[in-house]
Design an enzyme around this catalytic site. Sequence first.
Site, PDB file in Angstrom:
ATOM      1  N   ASP A 214     -19.393  -8.204  -6.857  1.00  0.00           N
ATOM      2  CA  ASP A 214     -19.984  -7.629  -8.065  1.00  0.00           C
ATOM      3  C   ASP A 214     -19.939  -8.646  -9.210  1.00  0.00           C
ATOM      4  O   ASP A 214     -18.907  -9.302  -9.431  1.00  0.00           O
ATOM      5  CB  ASP A 214     -19.171  -6.383  -8.444  1.00  0.00           C
ATOM      6  CG  ASP A 214     -19.820  -5.571  -9.542  1.00  0.00           C
ATOM      7  OD1 ASP A 214     -20.920  -5.057  -9.312  1.00  0.00           O
ATOM      8  OD2 ASP A 214     -19.220  -5.445 -10.624  1.00  0.00           O
ATOM      9  N   GLU A 273     -23.746 -10.829  -5.992  1.00  0.00           N
ATOM     10  CA  GLU A 273     -24.639 -10.142  -6.923  1.00  0.00           C
ATOM     11  C   GLU A 273     -24.691 -11.042  -8.149  1.00  0.00           C
ATOM     12  O   GLU A 273     -23.802 -11.022  -8.998  1.00  0.00           O
ATOM     13  CB  GLU A 273     -24.105  -8.765  -7.325  1.00  0.00           C
ATOM     14  CG  GLU A 273     -25.125  -8.015  -8.181  1.00  0.00           C
ATOM     15  CD  GLU A 273     -24.567  -7.270  -9.387  1.00  0.00           C
ATOM     16  OE1 GLU A 273     -25.302  -6.461  -9.952  1.00  0.00           O
ATOM     17  OE2 GLU A 273     -23.416  -7.514  -9.782  1.00  0.00           O
TER      18      GLU A 273
HETATM   19  C1  GLC Z   1     -22.973  -4.360 -11.008  1.00  0.00           C
HETATM   20  C2  GLC Z   1     -23.081  -3.031 -10.306  1.00  0.00           C
HETATM   21  C3  GLC Z   1     -23.302  -1.962 -11.323  1.00  0.00           C
HETATM   22  C4  GLC Z   1     -22.125  -1.945 -12.269  1.00  0.00           C
HETATM   23  C5  GLC Z   1     -21.887  -3.311 -12.878  1.00  0.00           C
HETATM   24  C6  GLC Z   1     -20.547  -3.397 -13.533  1.00  0.00           C
HETATM   25  O1  GLC Z   1     -24.146  -4.719 -11.646  1.00  0.00           O
HETATM   26  O2  GLC Z   1     -24.092  -3.084  -9.343  1.00  0.00           O
HETATM   27  O3  GLC Z   1     -23.486  -0.702 -10.737  1.00  0.00           O
HETATM   28  O4  GLC Z   1     -22.354  -1.009 -13.306  1.00  0.00           O
HETATM   29  O5  GLC Z   1     -21.906  -4.328 -11.907  1.00  0.00           O
HETATM   30  O6  GLC Z   1     -19.539  -3.428 -12.571  1.00  0.00           O
END
Ligand code: GLC
Length: 549
Positions: A214, A273
């Site tokens: 994340d 991500e």
């Molecule tokens: C990422 C996740 C999202 C979350 C954010 C903070 O973007 O996919 O759902 O709110 O991180 O952790």
Amino acid sequence: MTQELTSTDPARPAARSGEAPGWWRDAVIYQVYVRSFADSDGDGIGDLRGARSRLPYLKDLGVDAVWLTPFYASPQADGGYDVADYRAVDPLFGTLRDAAEFVRAAHDLGLRVIVDIVPNHTSDRHPWFRDPDLARERYVFRPGKGPGGELPPNDWESVFGGPAWTRTERGDWYLHLFAPEQPDLDWDNPDVAAEFDSVLRFWLDLGVDGFRIDVAHGMVKAPGLPDIGHGAQAKLIGSQVLPFFDQDGVHAIHRSWRRLLDSYDGDRIGVAEAWAPSPERLALYVRPDELHQAFNFPFLTASWDAAALREVIDASLAATASVGAPTTWVLSNHDVVRHPTRLGGPRRGRAATLLMLALPGSAYLYQGEELGLPEVTDLPDEVRQDPAFLRSRRTHTTGDNVPRADEDPADLSGQEGRRDGCRVPIPWSGDRPPYGFGPGGSWLPQPPSWRRLSVQAQTGDPASTLELYRAALSLRRRLPGLGDGSLTWVPAPPGVLAFARPGMLCTLNTLGHDVEIPVPGEPLLASVTPVTRDGLTLLPGDGCVWWAI
Ligand code: GLC
């Protein structure tokens, strides 16, 4: 708080040895948003046992792996992306034994399992943050500006809106790039890195096949935390390097995690991500000594236009090829407007999916997209739980979560408060809510029209979106080289894309009307059936066809 794993036989991957390495290079990975997938205990919230009971469905669908969103102990201020204990399962979702049994059951079916890891921030209920002395060492605290320090230390904004800083009772400020309940960790402190190494080992020892990381672009902040000097920072995310996103320093962390992953047996992977300003900068995350994959958000955010799609496909393939990594493709996830709605209707949604599954590399599916689920756009404000919505409700009180014409529909799509609309529990069977989701209700209301979209309603109907996904995934397996092989563009009229892959040719018509082309071969699969006559075919508008060549 950490639960004891009583089993002496942690789930080990059943059939790893003897398999070719690199399973992930062309894998189709299915995202399970745990709270909305399947509920076993009737509390209206999906859980690990519920998810386990649906694994045979995923096997039959034809995916290779499952990504589970966070199920760790959490106050749920951001759907579990606010973790209070990284080694415990939240009672909402089950127990550590349930997690181990999920992994074991998936492996028994030949499915891999990757889990989410949230290293940029913890929950404000994490023991580190609750201890004021530890907190000041391991999170980002700074004195305020102005007389008495009453102004935030810099001009950074939270992705969810408002300042990225909150003042404590002691008068200093802490950084939170997301909600105030999600304080950012200070990765300059070696204790933080050591703790995450230990957490990764904990889950790898339990048998998981990897991690979706994340905010993989956020852990390192520019020295001195400089001002940005720009009012609308959300618009800059992904378009330029920011003092808090895509700093070069994050790569050292990913390199060390790669070494850790490689020290385990099997082929364990890391998936970033990361919102990077260009395919080239995104490719840095998947250099040979870094992570295995990174989500391809430029593809997700591309508009429904043949030239734009071709440009992003070419740029993605070139950038990943330059570092020897496979490209990934994704159209939907738990943060964005579901792609049939985002792209302008179910017909385009089906075509986009066939395009994605014809491209070389790995593809990510988001639960429910195989049912053609649209975004739920009329959720009442009272049921919404997205912190982005709760923080911006002064400006979003209509319950309408379809992007307005003046907004960028993919602007982290929904970070302005619309993410509940893609998180509605999915329909499995029956005529009434919760449509087989579980023995109780569902934490968000499901639309009445979803009875026609349930797994049960679509199974066996060759015209259904579910059977289209099943057929596409089965063809991906049957055509050798389709996953990770070459792509060759073929000349096509304006508005149409045509490219050859091993064993097939894919044609996509992004125009709203039929286009005549010479018949390329026998149709293998189509989002809308083409009409062919006298050596010509009418490629349906907003349609995608795979041809045998
Ligand atoms: C990422 C996740 C999202 C979350 C954010 C903070 O973007 O996919 O759902 O709110 O991180 O952790």
